[in-house]
Design a protein around this motif. Structure first.
Motif, mmCIF file in Angstrom:
data_model
loop_
_atom_site.group_PDB
_atom_site.id
_atom_site.type_symbol
_atom_site.label_atom_id
_atom_site.label_comp_id
_atom_site.label_asym_id
_atom_site.label_seq_id
_atom_site.Cartn_x
_atom_site.Cartn_y
_atom_site.Cartn_z
ATOM 1 N N VAL A 192 -9.345 -9.193 5.666
ATOM 2 C CA VAL A 192 -8.207 -10.102 5.839
ATOM 3 C C VAL A 192 -8.444 -11.056 7.006
ATOM 4 C CG1 VAL A 192 -5.847 -10.094 6.742
ATOM 5 C CG2 VAL A 192 -6.376 -8.771 4.747
ATOM 6 N N GLU B 297 -8.343 1.324 6.105
ATOM 7 C CA GLU B 297 -7.474 0.258 6.610
ATOM 8 C C GLU B 297 -8.294 -0.772 7.402
ATOM 9 O OE1 GLU B 297 -3.579 1.807 7.902
ATOM 10 O OE2 GLU B 297 -3.762 0.296 9.487
ATOM 11 N N SER C 93 0.660 -2.493 7.370
ATOM 12 C CA SER C 93 -0.186 -2.246 8.524
ATOM 13 C C SER C 93 -1.317 -3.273 8.614
ATOM 14 C CB SER C 93 -0.745 -0.828 8.419
ATOM 15 O OG SER C 93 -1.679 -0.620 9.418
ATOM 16 N N VAL C 94 -1.935 -3.571 7.464
ATOM 17 C CA VAL C 94 -3.062 -4.519 7.445
ATOM 18 C C VAL C 94 -2.592 -5.905 7.888
ATOM 19 C CG1 VAL C 94 -4.632 -5.776 5.896
ATOM 20 C CG2 VAL C 94 -4.474 -3.292 5.744
ATOM 21 N N PHE C 95 -1.454 -6.349 7.324
ATOM 22 C CA PHE C 95 -0.984 -7.694 7.672
ATOM 23 C C PHE C 95 -0.462 -7.769 9.111
ATOM 24 C CE2 PHE C 95 -0.698 -8.350 2.955
ATOM 25 C CZ PHE C 95 -1.751 -9.255 2.911
ATOM 26 N N ILE D 45 -5.457 -4.006 -2.293
ATOM 27 C CA ILE D 45 -5.178 -2.754 -1.567
ATOM 28 C C ILE D 45 -4.661 -1.696 -2.539
ATOM 29 C CG2 ILE D 45 -3.681 -1.697 0.187
ATOM 30 C CD1 ILE D 45 -3.890 -4.313 1.788
ATOM 31 N N LYS D 46 -3.742 -2.149 -3.399
ATOM 32 C CA LYS D 46 -3.136 -1.213 -4.360
ATOM 33 C C LYS D 46 -4.211 -0.608 -5.273
ATOM 34 C CE LYS D 46 0.723 -1.274 -7.616
ATOM 35 N NZ LYS D 46 1.697 -2.151 -8.286
ATOM 36 N N MET E 48 0.113 10.843 4.598
ATOM 37 C CA MET E 48 -0.731 9.743 4.132
ATOM 38 C C MET E 48 0.144 8.520 3.811
ATOM 39 S SD MET E 48 -3.699 11.123 4.180
ATOM 40 C CE MET E 48 -4.716 9.980 3.311
ATOM 41 N N LYS E 49 -0.442 7.353 4.067
ATOM 42 C CA LYS E 49 0.329 6.127 3.828
ATOM 43 C C LYS E 49 0.260 5.752 2.350
ATOM 44 C CE LYS E 49 -0.673 4.023 8.298
ATOM 45 N NZ LYS E 49 -1.475 3.020 8.974
ATOM 46 N N ASN E 50 1.377 5.249 1.831
ATOM 47 C CA ASN E 50 1.301 4.688 0.483
ATOM 48 C C ASN E 50 0.797 3.245 0.594
ATOM 49 O OD1 ASN E 50 3.454 2.989 1.084
ATOM 50 N ND2 ASN E 50 4.966 4.490 0.381
ATOM 51 N N TYR E 51 0.589 2.627 -0.529
ATOM 52 C CA TYR E 51 -0.080 1.321 -0.486
ATOM 53 C C TYR E 51 0.762 0.263 0.236
ATOM 54 C CZ TYR E 51 2.386 -1.506 -3.995
ATOM 55 O OH TYR E 51 3.298 -2.271 -4.660
ATOM 56 N N ARG F 296 -1.702 -6.023 11.588
ATOM 57 C CA ARG F 296 -2.905 -6.092 12.423
ATOM 58 C C ARG F 296 -3.532 -7.486 12.365
ATOM 59 N NH1 ARG F 296 -6.407 -0.783 11.244
ATOM 60 N NH2 ARG F 296 -7.922 -1.908 12.519
ATOM 61 N N VAL G 26 0.194 0.647 3.858
ATOM 62 C CA VAL G 26 -1.145 0.128 4.200
ATOM 63 C C VAL G 26 -1.095 -1.394 4.245
ATOM 64 C CG1 VAL G 26 -3.556 -0.041 3.444
ATOM 65 C CG2 VAL G 26 -2.345 2.128 3.216
ATOM 66 N N VAL G 27 -0.429 -2.002 3.257
ATOM 67 C CA VAL G 27 -0.314 -3.471 3.225
ATOM 68 C C VAL G 27 0.369 -3.969 4.501
ATOM 69 C CG1 VAL G 27 0.895 -5.379 2.070
ATOM 70 C CG2 VAL G 27 -0.365 -3.703 0.711
ATOM 71 N N ASP H 144 -3.574 16.866 2.782
ATOM 72 C CA ASP H 144 -3.542 15.430 2.455
ATOM 73 C C ASP H 144 -4.701 15.041 1.550
ATOM 74 O OD1 ASP H 144 -1.259 14.956 3.873
ATOM 75 O OD2 ASP H 144 -2.308 14.385 5.727
ATOM 76 N N LYS I 109 -7.457 1.233 -2.661
ATOM 77 C CA LYS I 109 -7.327 2.000 -1.407
ATOM 78 C C LYS I 109 -7.715 3.478 -1.556
ATOM 79 C CE LYS I 109 -2.558 3.622 -0.722
ATOM 80 N NZ LYS I 109 -2.871 5.034 -0.651
ATOM 81 N N GLU J 182 -8.829 7.345 6.060
ATOM 82 C CA GLU J 182 -7.712 6.430 5.806
ATOM 83 C C GLU J 182 -7.731 5.271 6.823
ATOM 84 O OE1 GLU J 182 -3.797 8.010 6.517
ATOM 85 O OE2 GLU J 182 -2.921 6.746 4.951
ATOM 86 N N VAL K 173 -8.583 -4.703 6.905
ATOM 87 C CA VAL K 173 -8.261 -5.611 8.020
ATOM 88 C C VAL K 173 -9.433 -6.560 8.265
ATOM 89 C CG1 VAL K 173 -7.863 -5.737 10.518
ATOM 90 C CG2 VAL K 173 -6.610 -4.078 9.153
#
Lengths: 185, 202
Positions: free
Chosen positions: A56, A49, B10-12, A23-24, B1-4, B14, B7-8, A104, A27, A45, A53
């Motif tokens: 994952v 995500e 949020s992903v986990f 992700i890092k 905006m989300k930082n990483y 979900r 996002v991490v 943004d 993204k 964005e 998801v």
């Protein structure tokens, strides 16, 4: 940036940190790429995500035939195309939200692209046809080869080559209109 | 905006939601399918058992079946006409002085006929080769057990045992013996299963 395939293998073996690394690393690039489809950095964005998801949750098999990045971008593209299909209606965005989106987007561009020239070219890409902007973004900003780009956008090598040629011509003329010369083109 | 990191997270998050939903769906499916499967299983078992005939009352095999399947011996008590045969004939219904229709061709399927000892004479089952004939019953002279012969339970049992077979009372078919009108050389045996046999003096 390490090899995403290694991180993904670690994730499949049960190490969630592997996916954190993915992700890092990917993204911002993925978000900017998906933005070419939806023209809205917030939606891009969300789609980015969604892409993570999906990986994952479903844990799809990565065969290693292409690079991990190519594979990831292809998944992202599928999700973006699905989104565009389902949301074909043009929706109006309030002016305030539009300015937020623009701000943004600029932030992401500045953070990810860094180079002033690249940022200008990236802004110009938005004025092009979406197919042109996609292929140019993948080749000049993400440094994919033509073959990799063809795999992501699901076109043949020859079609991608032709598309790239036309996209370059279109970008050149657009940049000339703005009195900007980009040597890499 | 989300930082990483966002996002991490949020992903986990979900992923957790998705897995919880999946677990719940699986539980609901399991809860629904279990009774359905049980009902189906019971239904299939029931149908299977029903088809296998386990619920139907089994009529004990007649001695003729048990013997003829194992040896060449025949059941001397067996009638040479079926009950249906008598009833379906065009003769008047069974009664005391009724007409009894005997088919010789059917009787030919039995090798050993019935025998009754009456009035100092042996009456044996009619020659199966004889053609169909009509007799009229007269007086009842007694039951099969009143006379020596193959319609007497004790005699029949001894006969079976002599041939190495067991004979049970459930195989035994009750019978009544009648004289035949205008013919003292014949006797008519009416079996409790509806069959009848004509015996002829030797």
């Amino acid at each position: 940036m390490n090899n995403g395939a290694v991180s993904y293998r670690r994730f499949l073996e049960g190490d969630d940190d592997g996916f954190v690394e993915i992700i890092k690393d990917y993204k911002d690039g993925l978000m900017l790429y998906l933005n070419n489809y939806v023209q809205n950095i917030h939606i891009a964005e969300d789609l980015m995500e969604d892409t993570f998801v999906r990986i994952v949750v479903k844990k799809p098999h990565f065969s290693g035939k292409s690079s991990f990045k190519t594979w990831l971008y292809a998944i992202g593209r599928n999700i973006a195309v699905d989104y565009v299909r389902k949301n074909a209606k043009i929706s109006e965005i309030p002016a305030e939200e539009a300015s937020n989106i623009l701000r943004d987007e600029t932030d992401v561009e500045n953070e990810y692209l860094r180079d002033e020239h690249k940022i200008t070219v990236h802004k110009t890409l938005k004025k092009l046809n979406s197919d042109y902007s996609n292929v140019l973004y993948l080749i000049y900003f993400e440094n994919f080869s033509i073959a990799e780009t063809a795999e992501i956008i699901k076109k043949s090598y020859k079609q991608t080559e032709n598309l790239l040629y036309r996209a370059k011509q279109s970008l050149k003329s657009q940049l000339e209109k703005e009195d900007f010369v980009y040597e890499e083109l | 905006m989300k930082n990483y990191k966002e996002v991490v997270d949020s992903v986990f998050e979900r992923r957790e939601q998705y897995e919880a939903l999946k677990r719940r769906k699986r539980q609901i499916m399991f809860r629904t399918l279990t009774p359905i499967c049980c009902v189906c299983l019971i239904a299939f078992t029931g149908v299977g058992l029903l088809k296998s005939g386990i619920f139907t009352h089994e009529i004990p095999a007649s001695p003729s079946e048990s013997i003829s399947s194992g040896t060449d011996s025949k059941n001397p008590q067996s009638d040479n006409t079926s009950s249906d045969n008598g009833k379906n004939s065009s003769q008047p219904e069974s009664g005391n002085n009724e007409y009894d229709n005997v088919s010789g061709s059917q009787a030919s399927s039995f090798d050993i006929g019935g025998v009754v000892y009456y009035n100092g004479r042996y009456y044996a089952q009619k020659d199966p080769a004889r053609k169909e004939c009509v007799v009229v019953r007269d007086k009842k002279i007694g039951t099969g057990n009143d006379f020596d012969g193959t319609y007497n339970y004790e005699c029949l049992k001894n006969l079976y045992e002599e041939h190495g077979f067991e004979y049970s009372s459930e195989y035994y078919i009750e019978s009544e013996i009648y004289t035949v009108k205008d013919n003292p050389d014949l006797l008519c045996v009416v079996l409790s299963n509806g069959g009848f046999v004509i015996l002829e003096a030797e």
